[in-house]
Every structure is written in C-alpha cells, then in structure tokens.
Design an enzyme around this catalytic site. Structure first.
Site, PDB file in Angstrom:
ATOM      1  N   LYS A 123       2.271  -8.546 -20.612  1.00  0.00           N
ATOM      2  CA  LYS A 123       1.609  -7.238 -20.781  1.00  0.00           C
ATOM      3  C   LYS A 123       0.137  -7.433 -21.090  1.00  0.00           C
ATOM      4  CE  LYS A 123       3.832  -5.139 -19.327  1.00  0.00           C
ATOM      5  NZ  LYS A 123       4.952  -5.279 -18.635  1.00  0.00           N
ATOM      6  N   HIS A 156       4.297 -29.752 -28.291  1.00  0.00           N
ATOM      7  CA  HIS A 156       4.306 -30.733 -27.211  1.00  0.00           C
ATOM      8  C   HIS A 156       3.193 -30.491 -26.195  1.00  0.00           C
ATOM      9  CE1 HIS A 156       7.916 -32.442 -28.802  1.00  0.00           C
ATOM     10  NE2 HIS A 156       8.540 -31.278 -28.744  1.00  0.00           N
ATOM     11  N   GLU A 191       7.295 -11.492 -22.364  1.00  0.00           N
ATOM     12  CA  GLU A 191       6.958 -10.148 -21.879  1.00  0.00           C
ATOM     13  C   GLU A 191       5.692  -9.626 -22.575  1.00  0.00           C
ATOM     14  OE1 GLU A 191       7.548  -8.499 -19.400  1.00  0.00           O
ATOM     15  OE2 GLU A 191       7.040  -6.423 -19.890  1.00  0.00           O
ATOM     16  N   TRP A 223      -3.648  -1.861  -1.271  1.00  0.00           N
ATOM     17  CA  TRP A 223      -3.668  -3.062  -2.114  1.00  0.00           C
ATOM     18  C   TRP A 223      -3.966  -4.202  -1.158  1.00  0.00           C
ATOM     19  CZ3 TRP A 223      -0.297  -7.457  -2.674  1.00  0.00           C
ATOM     20  CH2 TRP A 223      -0.511  -8.186  -3.844  1.00  0.00           C
ATOM     21  N   ASN A 281       1.625  -0.259   5.889  1.00  0.00           N
ATOM     22  CA  ASN A 281       1.986  -0.897   4.620  1.00  0.00           C
ATOM     23  C   ASN A 281       2.817  -2.126   4.968  1.00  0.00           C
ATOM     24  OD1 ASN A 281       2.882  -1.579   2.034  1.00  0.00           O
ATOM     25  ND2 ASN A 281       4.584  -0.139   2.149  1.00  0.00           N
ATOM     26  N   GLY A 282       2.375  -3.295   4.517  1.00  0.00           N
ATOM     27  CA  GLY A 282       3.126  -4.515   4.802  1.00  0.00           C
ATOM     28  C   GLY A 282       2.181  -5.661   5.107  1.00  0.00           C
ATOM     29  N   CYS A 322       0.848  -1.170   0.000  1.00  0.00           N
ATOM     30  CA  CYS A 322       0.000   0.000   0.000  1.00  0.00           C
ATOM     31  C   CYS A 322       0.892   1.230   0.000  1.00  0.00           C
ATOM     32  CB  CYS A 322      -0.838   0.018   1.272  1.00  0.00           C
ATOM     33  SG  CYS A 322      -1.621  -1.563   1.598  1.00  0.00           S
ATOM     34  N   ARG A 340       0.836   2.089  -5.962  1.00  0.00           N
ATOM     35  CA  ARG A 340       1.110   1.026  -4.986  1.00  0.00           C
ATOM     36  C   ARG A 340      -0.155   0.267  -4.595  1.00  0.00           C
ATOM     37  NH1 ARG A 340       6.123   2.163  -2.666  1.00  0.00           N
ATOM     38  NH2 ARG A 340       5.678   0.746  -0.964  1.00  0.00           N
ATOM     39  N   GLU A 364      -1.798  -8.664 -18.004  1.00  0.00           N
ATOM     40  CA  GLU A 364      -1.900  -7.672 -16.931  1.00  0.00           C
ATOM     41  C   GLU A 364      -3.019  -6.673 -17.156  1.00  0.00           C
ATOM     42  OE1 GLU A 364       2.408  -6.632 -15.073  1.00  0.00           O
ATOM     43  OE2 GLU A 364       2.220  -6.224 -17.195  1.00  0.00           O
ATOM     44  N   LYS A 413       1.994  -1.586  -8.586  1.00  0.00           N
ATOM     45  CA  LYS A 413       3.288  -1.419  -9.256  1.00  0.00           C
ATOM     46  C   LYS A 413       4.449  -1.924  -8.420  1.00  0.00           C
ATOM     47  CE  LYS A 413       5.718   1.286 -12.407  1.00  0.00           C
ATOM     48  NZ  LYS A 413       5.585   0.179 -13.368  1.00  0.00           N
TER      49      LYS A 413
HETATM   50  C1  G6P Z   1       4.937  -5.807  -9.821  1.00  0.00           C
HETATM   51  C2  G6P Z   1       4.585  -4.965 -11.033  1.00  0.00           C
HETATM   52  C3  G6P Z   1       5.341  -5.462 -12.252  1.00  0.00           C
HETATM   53  C4  G6P Z   1       6.835  -5.482 -11.963  1.00  0.00           C
HETATM   54  C5  G6P Z   1       7.156  -6.320 -10.729  1.00  0.00           C
HETATM   55  C6  G6P Z   1       8.596  -6.168 -10.302  1.00  0.00           C
HETATM   56  O1  G6P Z   1       4.385  -7.066  -9.946  1.00  0.00           O
HETATM   57  O2  G6P Z   1       3.186  -4.997 -11.274  1.00  0.00           O
HETATM   58  O3  G6P Z   1       5.080  -4.593 -13.336  1.00  0.00           O
HETATM   59  O4  G6P Z   1       7.506  -5.989 -13.073  1.00  0.00           O
HETATM   60  O5  G6P Z   1       6.351  -5.889  -9.631  1.00  0.00           O
HETATM   61  O6  G6P Z   1       8.804  -4.848  -9.883  1.00  0.00           O
HETATM   62  P1  G6P Z   1      10.229  -4.170  -9.747  1.00  0.00           P
HETATM   63  O7  G6P Z   1       9.964  -2.815  -9.186  1.00  0.00           O
HETATM   64  O8  G6P Z   1      11.020  -5.029  -8.816  1.00  0.00           O
HETATM   65  O9  G6P Z   1      10.835  -4.128 -11.103  1.00  0.00           O
END
Ligand code: G6P
Length: 585
Positions: A462, A481, A458, A71, A95-96, A2, A27, A465, A580
């Site tokens: 994306k 396979h 990747e 969050w 937060n935690g 959070c 966050r 997500e 994030k």
């Molecule tokens: C979260 C974000 C991702 C990110 C990951 C690692 O899951 O939603 O977009 O890649 O954390 O974050 P970092 O800050 O360690 O790159």
C-alpha cells in the site's frame, strides 16, 4: 490496459462517452480521447492525462462515438499516443496488447503507410483500412485473424453508421435500451444506462447500429441472453473526498456483507463435496489478492492441516506447475479480469484441479471459467490501491477455511472480525500523526511473523503504491540476514505483532532495529508491548485471534499509506503508472 466506451443512439454521444470514461478511469489515466461522427464529419479530441482534460469535448455534435482512457503499454503517455486512432476512414479504440505489432507495422511501412503514434493499437487501424471493401464487420474480422495477443476493439468508419466490436482476452460488455446502444469495458461504466446488458465472450463480434447483432468468430449471427440480475449498478462508495478513504470506511460493511451472504454462496457453489475430497490447495492471484492468498495459507495450514501453495499468477502460468490429484485451485481477484490470474486459473483447471473463483464482480471472466464461485460483497472499488476488497477477500477465505475444517472433521469458529475491523478503523485515526515522518523518510520497512508477515507485505505494498516510497515487507526473523543493513538513522520500521506465540520473537527484531537507530512503529494487540522503550510510536488493535488478524491489523497500515500519500502531495486514488484492473500481460 485501458477503458473503452462507445455510444450510438438518439442523444448527443459526447457527454455519455465522457461520463463512461470517468467511470473507467480506474483502468488507466495516462491519456484520454473521444471521437464523434456527425453527418460524416469526425470530431476528435485526445489529451494527455485524465478524462478531465477532455471537458471541452462535451459540446461535440453527433450521436455516434467512441472513447478511451489509456494505461500506456507501447509508447509513452502523450496526446499523440492517445486513442482513438484514426487511419484513413477507420477510427478505433483498443484495450489489450498486440504482441506481433512490430511485424505488422513493418508490413504497413513497406506499403508506404505512415504512422502517427508509437502504439501497437494504431497498427490495427491500418490493417482494417487496408482490407476495407465496404463492410466494416468483415474488415475487422479479416484484420483480427492477423493479430496475436489480447484485444477488445470498438471500431467506426466514415462510410457506415455503426460501431463494430470484438473481444479476445480483454473484457467488453454491451447494453441496449429504447433504441440506444452502449459498449464499454465493464458494466459499472454503463451504470444506470440500459436494462439489457450482454457480456461478450472471446472471439465474439457485435455490431451496434440499427440493430444490436452478435456474431461468432466465423461471423454467423448468434443469439445472446442478457445477463441475469446484472443491471449495471452504481455501487461505488458514496460521499465526498477520496475514494480510498471512503472505501476504507466501508471495510466493516464489506466484511459483514460477505459473511452474511456466504452460506448462500457456499450452498450454490457446489463446493461441499469438493472440500471433502480436497487434499491440496493451490492459490493463484496478483497484487493485493495474492497477499489475501498468503493470509489464507497460514490460516488453512494451521487450522485444517492440508498443504496450501500460493503463487503469483504471472509466475504460475509459465512454471509448468505440478498439480496433484485432489487439488482445489483457488483464484482470487477483485475484478475477475486480471489477465495473469485468468491464464493461471485456466491452466490449473486444464491440469485437472477443481477451480474456485473468489471474486468481487459477478459477471467477470473469472467467474465464467470457474466451476465454483464465491462472491465477495465489497461493492465497486474505485481507488486503484485495493482496501475494502482485500478485507472482504479475507472474510470469504476465512469462512472457506471454516468449511474446510468442518469437511475434514475439525472445528473452527471465527471471531467477530467485522466488529473488530470497525473498532480498528476508529483507532487507526491515530496513525495520521505518523504520516509526516514516513513522508520525509527515504524508505520504510514492515515486519511480522506468520500471519503478521502477510499483513506487513500488504502494508508495504500500500505504501509503495500510493506514496512511491521504496518499501519492503519482511519476515521479522529474516531481517538480520541482510535487510537489517538498510536500517539507518530514523528509518521507519512498522512491526506487526498479533500472534501470542511469536510476539517475543518479533520484539527481538524490534530491539535490533532500535539498536541501529531505526524508528519502530508498533501495531499490536498487546498493550504491554506498547510500553517498551524501543517503541517509538504504537497503535493498539482490538483483540482478535492472531491467525485471522490480517483483516483487522491491515487497517492502520492502509490508513498510514493514505495519510503519507497526502503528506507527499500525491493523489491516493490515482497513483502514477498503475491501474486498477490489469487486463494485459
Ligand atoms: C492491479 C491493482 C492491484 C490489484 C491487482 C490484482 O495491479 O493495481 O490493486 O491487487 O491488480 O487485481 P484483481 O482485480 O485481480 O484483484
């Protein structure tokens, strides 16, 4: 995880708290709340959803307050579970994650206390209220000795005009200027607010009020030096519209800036000697940063011929990894605060590896624990789905590969990747036309070989997500396979083909998909492949080396996810359930 904020000073707290929370929304945005004291009276507003839902709190009177954007971990996203939590005279934001919350809650219930929420955080308010004897700082410390897990706390109480904060494995910064004091989960939330900023270390306490006083874990007052050159900067992408779109537009600049600063970063990092002796590379990261690590593995092993292991940090930290002598551990993180990455990096270091952090935030926890740091220069990234930070990480990793090659007596020179990325951005506009088909699909598959497989992973992440479509990134040769069974009428399959040596092999998979009525969307550097009849739609990338191509080839896939999210009516900047910066396990 959070975001938390707090303010004490001469101005009205509410507008400052709301602005700080807006900056921290990346966050988490499941619920939000603020609490402000005015002449001993508490104003409290908590709402489900984003900080916007608190706009009516702007007029709240009072110059002492705390706020939170959530969050959800324990308890559903709801107004009831939103912070601040109030119990008797205690008001707090957290937060935690408190891992022994259930035991503590039972203890409180046995005392006859009642809970207003299902959160682990409310338990802390109960503990503090129970031991409070007129000194908030002492009560917070006594309560913290009972907590297991991770926490950053900002606590107020009716009887004292101050905010008491503590940090244990969750980030917290404070700042002061002209008799005003601020606390927040990170520096960008304090952008432009105060000149002197301080980053709390694990176990440290701080009291904000008449004076800003720091304490060690035994509550001995300590001196802390302000962060050097760490004026909280407001460097989020400028302009209008979605952050994700603006951040993608900044990819070439993020790559170019990372490259421009690399030599200076490298010289300051003390890595020169370390690279000469490095025999193994252990890469640790999460999410998109993990994919950057995979791309680096392909590049380093091909160009330098030393073994590279890439691990998801949450696995690494519990697998008792074998760390051989001569290992350089590379922890990659945009935020530098990801709990799993931090723990895994610490473990690698404890097992004798040299620790290098590749990180986008200078004063982050990861840069503090690492022996060597290479910064990426992507600027602040706000959209939850990482874009420009990934390309910047690749730039740093490829430049590191170049240095490693030189240290091992090999030569390697990078193609002009930022220039190719710029061209790819322009060409990628064409994928907007693909979005409708993806938006209507039930699922999607991304395939590639070698470095293209990393790009596929990747691209798939994306899409997942921000569109919520089930999607798989798969090695092209492995499709037959098992995963081929998923291909049905019109299943969209994105094939990434940038490596000359394996292009034909990947095209075999393309034929297998088309033969089963799948729709192939080809992203390639080879014009002749676009003409093949099995290809439903194609995007021609600017020519660059296949080994380093993910930094360029990912761009149309990022754009595809963005446009598909829009076509499905989603907010691409704030995908459901995600945040994030994940500062909890
Ligand atoms: C979260 C974000 C991702 C990110 C990951 C690692 O899951 O939603 O977009 O890649 O954390 O974050 P970092 O800050 O360690 O790159």
């Amino acid at each position: 995880m959070c975001g938390i904020v707090g303010y004490i000073g001469k101005r009205q707290a509410a507008p400052i708290l709301l602005e700080g929370l807006k900056r921290l929304e990346y966050r988490g945005y499941d619920s939000a709340g603020i609490a402000v004291f005015h002449a001993g009276e508490l104003f409290l507003m908590k709402r489900k959803g984003s900080v916007r839902a608190l706009s009516r709190a702007k007029g709240a009177e009072g110059s002492l307050g705390i706020g939170h954007t959530r969050w959800a971990t324990h308890g559903a996203p709801s107004a009831r579970n939103a912070h601040p939590h109030v119990y008797r005279n205690i008001v707090l934001v957290h937060n935690g994650i408190i891992e022994n919350a259930e035991d503590l809650r039972r203890e409180c219930l046995a005392r006859g206390e009642r809970f207003a929420s299902e959160t682990d955080s409310e338990v802390i308010a109960h503990l503090i209220a129970h031991v409070y004897r007129g000194d908030l700082l002492c009560a917070v410390r006594e309560s913290c000795s009972r907590l297991e897990g991770a926490y950053a706390l900002a606590v107020m109480c009716k009887e004292e005009e101050r905010i008491v904060c503590v940090r244990q494995k969750s980030p917290l910064v404070v700042a002061e200027e002209d008799g005003e004091q601020f606390v927040a989960s990170d520096l960008p939330a304090l952008a432009g607010k105060a000149e002197r900023a301080y980053v709390l270390c694990d176990g440290e306490y701080v009291s904000l009020g008449k004076a800003l006083t720091f304490y060690d874990s035994a509550l001995n007052p300590i001196e802390k030096a302000p962060e050097k050159g760490q004026q909280a900067q407001d460097s989020a992408a400028k302009g209008r519209g979605h952050f994700m779109l603006r951040e993608m537009a900044e990819i070439p600049a993020a790559m170019a800036k990372t490259a421009q600063n690399f030599e200076k970063e490298y010289q300051n990092s003390g890595l020169c000697e370390v690279l000469c002796h490095a025999e193994y590379i252990d890469i640790i990261a999460c999410g998109t940063a993990y994919h950057a690590g995979l791309c680096a593995k392909y590049a380093i092993e091909a160009a330098v011929r030393i073994p590279v292991r890439v691990s998801v940090a949450s696995e690494y930290r519990y697998m008792d990894p074998i760390v051989k002598r001569g290992t350089l551990a590379v922890a990659i993180s945009q935020s530098g605060e990801t709990a799993d990455t931090l723990a895994a990096a610490q473990l690698a270091k404890a097992k004798g590896a040299n620790l290098l952090a590749i990180v986008n935030v200078q004063s982050s926890s990861l840069s503090r624990i690492a022996e060597h740091v290479l910064m990426t220069y992507a600027g602040q990234e706000v959209a939850v789905a990482a874009t420009k930070s990934f390309n910047a990480q690749l730039m740093a990793l490829y430049l590191l590969t170049e240095k490693l090659a030189r240290a091992k007596g090999r030569t390697l020179s990078l193609p002009p990747l930022a220039k190719a990325a710029k061209e790819a951005l322009v060409r990628s506009e064409a994928v907007r036309a693909w979005a409708e088909r993806f938006a209507a699909a039930r699922d999607a598959i991304f395939i590639g070989r070698g470095a293209d497989y990393c790009t596929a992973l990747e691209g798939s992440l994306k899409l997942k997500e921000i569109t919520y479509l089930p999607s798989e990134g798969y090695p092209a040769g492995e499709l037959k396979h098992g995963t081929l069974a998923l291909i049905g009428e019109d299943t969209p399959v994105v094939a990434v083909v940038t490596e000359e040596g394996t292009a034909r092999k990947t095209m075999n998979a393309v034929h297998e998909v088309a033969a089963r009525s799948g729709k192939v969307f080809l992203v390639t550097m080879f014009a002749e492949l676009c003409k093949e009849k099995e290809v439903f739609a194609s995007l021609l990338l600017p020519k660059t080396s296949g080994l380093f191509s993910p930094a360029v080839a990912v761009i149309p896939l990022q754009k595809l996810a963005y446009h598909t999210a829009l076509a499905r009516g989603n907010d691409p900047d704030k995908p459901r359930n995600l945040a994030k910066s994940v500062t909890v396990e």
